[in-house]
Design an enzyme around this catalytic site. Structure first.
Site, PDB file in Angstrom:
ATOM      1  N   GLY A  74       0.787  -1.154   0.028  1.00 46.70           N
ATOM      2  CA  GLY A  74       0.442   0.293  -0.340  1.00 46.70           C
ATOM      3  C   GLY A  74       0.823   0.951  -0.382  1.00 46.70           C
ATOM      4  N   ASN A 155      -8.064   3.925   8.531  1.00 42.12           N
ATOM      5  CA  ASN A 155      -7.882   3.120   9.531  1.00 42.12           C
ATOM      6  C   ASN A 155      -7.726   2.803  10.426  1.00 42.12           C
ATOM      7  OD1 ASN A 155      -6.323   5.286   7.868  1.00 42.12           O
ATOM      8  ND2 ASN A 155      -4.602   3.838   9.557  1.00 42.12           N
ATOM      9  N   SER A 203      -3.302  -3.370  -0.460  1.00 44.04           N
ATOM     10  CA  SER A 203      -2.253  -4.659  -0.093  1.00 44.04           C
ATOM     11  C   SER A 203      -3.461  -5.524   0.374  1.00 44.04           C
ATOM     12  CB  SER A 203      -2.144  -3.458   1.562  1.00 44.04           C
ATOM     13  OG  SER A 203      -0.580  -3.886   1.864  1.00 44.04           O
ATOM     14  N   HIS A 205      -2.114  -7.589   3.025  1.00 45.22           N
ATOM     15  CA  HIS A 205      -1.482  -8.239   4.137  1.00 45.22           C
ATOM     16  C   HIS A 205      -2.721  -7.503   5.105  1.00 45.22           C
ATOM     17  CE1 HIS A 205       0.407  -5.014   6.778  1.00 45.22           C
ATOM     18  NE2 HIS A 205       0.385  -4.302   5.331  1.00 45.22           N
ATOM     19  N   CYS A 329       1.883   2.615  12.840  1.00 44.12           N
ATOM     20  CA  CYS A 329       2.539   3.965  12.723  1.00 44.12           C
ATOM     21  C   CYS A 329       3.015   4.461  13.939  1.00 44.12           C
ATOM     22  CB  CYS A 329       2.891   4.563  11.692  1.00 44.12           C
ATOM     23  SG  CYS A 329       1.465   3.588  10.044  1.00 44.12           S
TER      24      CYS A 329
HETATM   25  C1  LIG Z   1      -1.747  -0.482   6.001  1.00 45.87           C
HETATM   26  C2  LIG Z   1      -2.088   0.535   5.567  1.00 45.87           C
HETATM   27  C3  LIG Z   1      -1.278   1.389   3.994  1.00 45.87           C
HETATM   28  C4  LIG Z   1       0.041   0.447   4.293  1.00 45.87           C
HETATM   29  O1  LIG Z   1       0.438  -0.399   3.452  1.00 45.87           O
HETATM   30  P1  LIG Z   1       1.710  -1.190   3.306  1.00 45.87           P
HETATM   31  O2  LIG Z   1       1.439  -2.535   2.364  1.00 45.87           O
HETATM   32  O3  LIG Z   1       1.557  -2.002   5.010  1.00 45.87           O
HETATM   33  O4  LIG Z   1       2.677  -0.349   2.825  1.00 45.87           O
HETATM   34  C5  LIG Z   1      -1.192   2.601   3.616  1.00 45.87           C
HETATM   35  N1  LIG Z   1      -3.034   2.893   4.062  1.00 45.87           N
HETATM   36  C6  LIG Z   1      -3.729   2.183   4.964  1.00 45.87           C
HETATM   37  C7  LIG Z   1      -5.450   2.781   4.829  1.00 45.87           C
HETATM   38  C8  LIG Z   1      -3.744   1.629   5.967  1.00 45.87           C
HETATM   39  O5  LIG Z   1      -4.121   0.434   6.169  1.00 45.87           O
END
Ligand SMILES: *Cc1c(COP(=O)(O)O)cnc(C)c1O
Length: 393
Positions: A74, A155, A203, A205, A329
């Site tokens: 992501g 998120n 993303s 994961h 984060c």
């Molecule tokens: C987790 C997340 C990301 C980052 O994705 P990664 O694959 O961990 O780099 C970006 N945006 C949102 C809303 C997320 O929850």
């Protein structure tokens, strides 16, 4: 000794990889390890797997396979969409519109573009439910606006943004629209045509797939300059030997997310609603932050008055429970969450706020155990803080 109970309630930070997904991935480490760019047959097997995964991911968001470019996740997708598009369009204009509640992958990228490359960013606010007003986005448009990026699902508080309305506004004004749909995938239906998205980030994961893998949807006809330079992979759009096992896992995870969508949503919503109902009824002085109606089905964000979130997290950890204060984060910093701040929540309440996110492996017993532990933890922490007040600490 009885083994300590482990309860994972941080599915918005990451998810375990499903067995069905690892089963698909493993042969691509050991037997079908070929490079998808090679012409011999192990390479062709990898190439077939790559294209199958592209179809699976495209199907989840109603895109064409050719509109999906695999990335490292992501964060890379968000950086690529914003930075490469901003640089391409900078002779047309240098103004970008985003929201105050974006993930750091968007916010810090915008801050970089402002600080180092001379772009101007408007951060539209949200209402107390954590939702952007499309009229405010439209009002922020200037003659030099080149890009709008508003996330699909937040998120931290799980608020679902009116992305289709924002997409229509962007189209009306001839401005490109990107949305970070990382938290939306698997939890709300995504249809890139309905949203009118020009670019959309996903993303693996966050949907029970492997880490370090994601994609950027780029609508047919939209030309996004290359960001990672090298070989001719991904239709010359994103260089680097494809991470075939991860991409195969992403494809399978996307297929499952689509196949089991109704069951997944009903499951996490039932757990979340039970959790929130019990917390609000049984723990005094608690608040449920964010929208009740337009919300990620597995997200609960709760403020516990008069207690420090960090202390709650520590005691939850002693009880084997994983949750988070805001985003993973920012969990290492004591900065109050920018999302809860944007909702207008006072800073002292933000410090007592915890995000619980439920997933496919969560059980009702996990939820009840967590509520029982929270009741004890909060009572104890409040006792300590009132004792310290009496003693004048
Ligand atoms: C987790 C997340 C990301 C980052 O994705 P990664 O694959 O961990 O780099 C970006 N945006 C949102 C809303 C997320 O929850």
């Amino acid at each position: 000794m009885e083994e300590k109970r482990q309860v994972y309630l941080d599915y918005s930070a990451t998810t375990p990889v499903k067995q069905e997904v690892t089963d698909e991935m493993i042969p691509y480490f050991t037997q079908n390890y070929g490079n998808a760019s090679s012409i011999y047959s192990v390479g062709a097997t990898a190439k077939d797997a790559l294209e199958k995964a592209r179809g699976q991911v495209a199907s989840l968001i109603n895109a064409e396979p050719s509109e999906i470019i695999f990335t490292s996740g992501g964060t890379e997708s968000d950086n690529w969409a914003l930075i490469a598009m901003a640089r391409k369009l900078k002779t047309k204009g240098r103004h970008i519109i985003t929201s105050a509640i974006e993930h750091h992958a968007i916010l810090h990228t915008c801050q970089y573009l402002a600080k180092k490359e001379g772009f101007e960013i408007t951060y539209v606010g949200v209402n107390s439910d954590g939702i952007v007003d499309p009229a405010e986005v439209e009002a922020a448009i200037r003659p030099d606006t080149i890009l709008i990026s508003i996330m699909f699902v937040n998120n931290e508080v799980g608020s679902i943004q009116p992305v289709a309305e924002i997409g229509a506004i962007a189209k009306k004004h001839g401005i490109l629209f990107h949305t970070d749909a990382v938290q939306a995938a698997g939890n709300v239906p995504i249809d890139v045509r309905e949203i009118g998205a020009d670019m959309l980030s996903l993303s693996a994961h966050k949907i029970y797939g492997p880490k370090g893998c994601g994609c950027l949807y780029i609508r047919k006809g939209v030309i996004l300059p290359t960001y990672i330079h090298g070989g001719a992979q991904e239709n010359r759009k994103r260089a680097g030997t494809e991470n075939i096992p991860a991409i195969v896992g992403f494809g399978k995870a996307a297929e499952i997310a689509q196949r089991d969508f109704d069951r997944h949503v009903a499951h996490v919503k039932r757990l979340r609603d039970h959790f929130v109902e019990r917390i609000l009824a049984e723990v005094p002085r608690t608040h449920y932050n964010g929208s009740r109606e337009h919300r990620h089905p597995g997200n609960a964000n709760i403020t516990f008055e008069y207690v420090e979130g960090e202390a709650i997290l520590l005691y939850l950890d002693f009880a084997g429970i994983c949750a988070s204060s805001g985003s993973a984060c920012s969990s290492k910093s004591l900065q109050p969450s920018h999302v809860l701040t944007a909702l207008g929540i006072p800073v002292e309440l933000i410090h007592g706020s915890i995000r619980f996110t439920f997933g496919d492996m969560t059980t009702m017993e996990d939820v009840d155990y967590t509520v029982d532990q929270i009741k004890k933890i909060i009572a104890r922490l409040r006792e300590i803080s009132s004792v310290s007040e009496e003693k004048g600490w």
